[in-house]
Scaffold this motif. Structure first.
Motif, mmCIF file in Angstrom:
data_model
loop_
_atom_site.group_PDB
_atom_site.id
_atom_site.type_symbol
_atom_site.label_atom_id
_atom_site.label_comp_id
_atom_site.label_asym_id
_atom_site.label_seq_id
_atom_site.Cartn_x
_atom_site.Cartn_y
_atom_site.Cartn_z
ATOM 1 N N UNK A 44 36.301 -74.146 19.503
ATOM 2 C CA UNK A 44 35.371 -73.382 20.322
ATOM 3 C C UNK A 44 35.722 -71.889 20.215
ATOM 4 N N UNK A 45 34.862 -71.067 19.640
ATOM 5 C CA UNK A 45 35.174 -69.633 19.474
ATOM 6 C C UNK A 45 34.844 -68.775 20.687
ATOM 7 N N UNK A 46 34.346 -69.395 21.758
ATOM 8 C CA UNK A 46 33.846 -68.610 22.894
ATOM 9 C C UNK A 46 34.914 -67.710 23.497
ATOM 10 N N UNK A 47 36.110 -68.254 23.742
ATOM 11 C CA UNK A 47 37.166 -67.451 24.361
ATOM 12 C C UNK A 47 37.571 -66.291 23.467
ATOM 13 N N UNK A 48 37.587 -66.519 22.160
ATOM 14 C CA UNK A 48 37.942 -65.435 21.225
ATOM 15 C C UNK A 48 36.856 -64.357 21.238
ATOM 16 N N UNK A 49 35.601 -64.774 21.272
ATOM 17 C CA UNK A 49 34.501 -63.808 21.304
ATOM 18 C C UNK A 49 34.542 -62.989 22.598
ATOM 19 N N UNK A 50 34.755 -63.667 23.720
ATOM 20 C CA UNK A 50 34.805 -62.960 25.001
ATOM 21 C C UNK A 50 36.038 -62.063 25.101
ATOM 22 N N UNK A 76 20.508 -71.253 26.766
ATOM 23 C CA UNK A 76 19.519 -72.105 26.103
ATOM 24 C C UNK A 76 19.711 -73.577 26.437
ATOM 25 N N UNK A 77 20.927 -73.929 26.888
ATOM 26 C CA UNK A 77 21.224 -75.321 27.198
ATOM 27 C C UNK A 77 21.509 -76.181 25.982
ATOM 28 N N UNK A 78 21.531 -75.560 24.809
ATOM 29 C CA UNK A 78 21.729 -76.319 23.569
ATOM 30 C C UNK A 78 23.186 -76.372 23.134
ATOM 31 N N UNK A 79 24.071 -75.648 23.845
ATOM 32 C CA UNK A 79 25.478 -75.623 23.467
ATOM 33 C C UNK A 79 26.321 -76.393 24.472
ATOM 34 N N UNK A 80 27.129 -77.300 23.969
ATOM 35 C CA UNK A 80 28.096 -78.014 24.792
ATOM 36 C C UNK A 80 29.341 -78.251 23.933
ATOM 37 N N UNK A 81 30.382 -77.443 24.151
ATOM 38 C CA UNK A 81 31.588 -77.563 23.329
ATOM 39 C C UNK A 81 32.221 -78.949 23.409
ATOM 40 N N UNK A 82 32.993 -79.268 22.389
ATOM 41 C CA UNK A 82 33.628 -80.586 22.314
ATOM 42 C C UNK A 82 34.495 -80.862 23.532
ATOM 43 N N UNK A 83 35.229 -79.855 24.014
ATOM 44 C CA UNK A 83 36.142 -80.115 25.126
ATOM 45 C C UNK A 83 35.414 -80.405 26.436
ATOM 46 N N UNK A 84 34.098 -80.126 26.467
ATOM 47 C CA UNK A 84 33.298 -80.467 27.629
ATOM 48 C C UNK A 84 32.474 -81.732 27.393
ATOM 49 N N UNK A 85 32.796 -82.443 26.304
ATOM 50 C CA UNK A 85 32.115 -83.694 26.019
ATOM 51 C C UNK A 85 30.926 -83.583 25.098
ATOM 52 N N UNK A 86 30.718 -82.409 24.514
ATOM 53 C CA UNK A 86 29.573 -82.212 23.643
ATOM 54 C C UNK A 86 29.926 -82.259 22.179
ATOM 55 N N UNK A 87 29.032 -81.716 21.356
ATOM 56 C CA UNK A 87 29.225 -81.720 19.904
ATOM 57 C C UNK A 87 29.016 -80.329 19.298
ATOM 58 N N UNK A 88 29.113 -79.287 20.145
ATOM 59 C CA UNK A 88 28.957 -77.919 19.646
ATOM 60 C C UNK A 88 30.326 -77.374 19.258
ATOM 61 N N UNK A 89 30.438 -76.987 18.003
ATOM 62 C CA UNK A 89 31.707 -76.485 17.505
ATOM 63 C C UNK A 89 31.624 -75.060 17.025
ATOM 64 N N UNK A 90 32.511 -74.727 16.127
ATOM 65 C CA UNK A 90 32.671 -73.362 15.637
ATOM 66 C C UNK A 90 31.368 -72.781 15.096
ATOM 67 N N UNK A 91 30.719 -73.498 14.186
ATOM 68 C CA UNK A 91 29.517 -72.969 13.532
ATOM 69 C C UNK A 91 28.359 -72.855 14.511
ATOM 70 N N UNK A 92 28.106 -73.920 15.293
ATOM 71 C CA UNK A 92 26.952 -73.918 16.189
ATOM 72 C C UNK A 92 27.034 -72.786 17.217
ATOM 73 N N UNK A 93 28.206 -72.613 17.801
ATOM 74 C CA UNK A 93 28.358 -71.599 18.842
ATOM 75 C C UNK A 93 28.294 -70.193 18.266
ATOM 76 N N UNK A 94 29.055 -69.941 17.213
ATOM 77 C CA UNK A 94 29.096 -68.579 16.663
ATOM 78 C C UNK A 94 27.749 -68.183 16.072
ATOM 79 N N UNK A 95 27.037 -69.104 15.438
ATOM 80 C CA UNK A 95 25.743 -68.766 14.845
ATOM 81 C C UNK A 95 24.696 -68.467 15.907
ATOM 82 N N UNK A 96 24.707 -69.209 17.011
ATOM 83 C CA UNK A 96 23.732 -68.951 18.052
ATOM 84 C C UNK A 96 24.027 -67.620 18.763
ATOM 85 N N UNK A 97 25.306 -67.320 18.989
ATOM 86 C CA UNK A 97 25.653 -66.026 19.574
ATOM 87 C C UNK A 97 25.226 -64.891 18.631
#
Length: 361
Positions: A293-299, A334-355
């Motif tokens: 999950x790149x979110x913490x690094x981006x923030x 958008x509601x389309x992102x749910x990182x793996x650690x929260x039980x979803x399937x959004x990873x590095x590519x999905x999160x960074x590309x949408x941001x």
């Protein structure tokens, strides 16, 4: 404005994965505002130690401290240790050598996530723990001269000089947040003044500092009760300066309120230098799987832009920080992102590309 340089230290494990997209997003946010930031790669960490026998060579350190800021990702590996068994963490060297006394740990929840607290107010949390990062128990983490076969000791030692710097930093932060329409213009000292004499003195120093910031409200709370309130009603907090170990524990609770370590950014700030890094570890068990999950690094990059904006008196960099932070919020909204650690399937590519997509709008 001069051309700015940021030292980039990707480190270990997923640190090497979340760093490239975060760097590109920070660079693009600055570019949109007409600011050029040069990112200089610097090797350090556990894998570098395994490869070379040094975790953070002195010439690498010297290059890092020349930069206007340091962007550091995850460091360490559970299977690579120093001979005495301790973990390899160049970030600790930077913290001590550069006197980065203000460990800034924001807690700001993002939309569209299944967060642990039910109360609707938990969906819009926005407070900051300011962990003193150079003194307290953590500053004397290894053997003590009084140790023997029966007793082991750690020393709780804090200084008036560093404590007052921490408190001034906290009051200035609360004031700046209030000017931005955030928080309650409040600083709450978190301590254990009813049990530890050092904490009783720290509280006295805090209120001495508060007299010089009378436009900002001040109060105090015992650390155990603060932990309770962070679960029961965290929305009452704004800026929370506290001792090193207390801050380490409370910031993990704050990360939990946001959904996990992958959502939690941080900054280590001193008088002349600063390091920005995600709170999560190197997670070698998921490396190479696209789950990071790149979110913490981006923030953390957002925090770095805010720091550089203040350091350089640059409204352009402040706009860049706000634009990148808004892009992260919009991506999750958008509601389309749910990182793996929260039980979803959004990873590095999905999160960074949408941001990145939201940043381009």
């Amino acid at each position: 404005m001069k051309k700015l340089t940021v030292a980039v230290m990707p480190g270990d494990g997923i640190g090497t994965e979340v760093t490239p997209p975060a760097v590109e997003l920070v660079k693009e946010a600055a570019r949109q505002q007409g600011v050029d930031i040069h990112f200089q790669h610097i090797d350090a960490g556990a894998q570098y130690y395994a490869d070379t026998g040094e975790s953070f060579p002195e010439d690498h350190y010297n290059e890092a401290v020349k930069a206007d800021a340091i962007f550091l990702s995850a460091m360490g590996h559970p299977n690579i240790r120093y001979p005495d068994g301790t973990e390899i963490g160049p970030q600790h060297d930077l913290r001590k050598r550069l006197n980065l006394y203000a460990g800034v740990r924001p807690c700001r929840t993002l939309p569209g996530l299944p967060l642990p607290l039910v109360d609707v107010r938990s969906k819009t949390l926005d407070f900051v723990i300011v962990r003193e990062s150079t003194e307290g128990l953590f500053a004397f983490a290894r053997g003590h001269e009084l140790d023997d076969d029966e007793y082991a000791h750690n020393l709780m030692r804090i200084s008036k000089t560093t404590s007052k710097k921490l408190y001034d930093f906290s009051f200035n932060l609360a004031r700046r947040r209030a000017e931005q329409g955030r928080g309650h213009n409040l600083v709450t000292h978190i301590d254990k003044a009813n049990v530890l004499s050092s904490q009783h003195v720290a509280r006295r120093w805090f209120y001495e500092a508060a007299e010089h910031h009378s436009d900002v409200a001040s109060n105090h709370q015992y650390v155990d009760f603060a932990a309770l309130d962070m679960v029961r009603r965290p929305w009452v907090f704004d800026v929370m300066p506290t001792e090193n170990q207390y801050g380490d524990i409370l910031s993990d609770i704050a990360a939990g309120l946001m959904g996990g370590m992958g959502m939690a950014p941080s900054g280590e700030i001193g008088d002349t230098h600063a390091v920005f890094q995600p709170c999560h570890g190197s997670a070698p068990d998921i490396m190479g799987q696209g789950k990071a999950n790149p979110t913490a690094m981006i923030l953390s990059g957002v925090m770095m832009l805010e720091y550089l904006a203040d350091k350089e008196s640059s409204p352009e960099l402040l706009k860049a920080a706000k634009k990148l932070e808004s892009a992260v919020e919009s991506a999750y909204e958008t509601g389309s992102l749910l990182p793996y650690e929260l039980g979803g399937t959004s990873g590095l590519r999905e999160i960074s590309e949408l941001v990145a997509k939201k940043l381009s709008l």
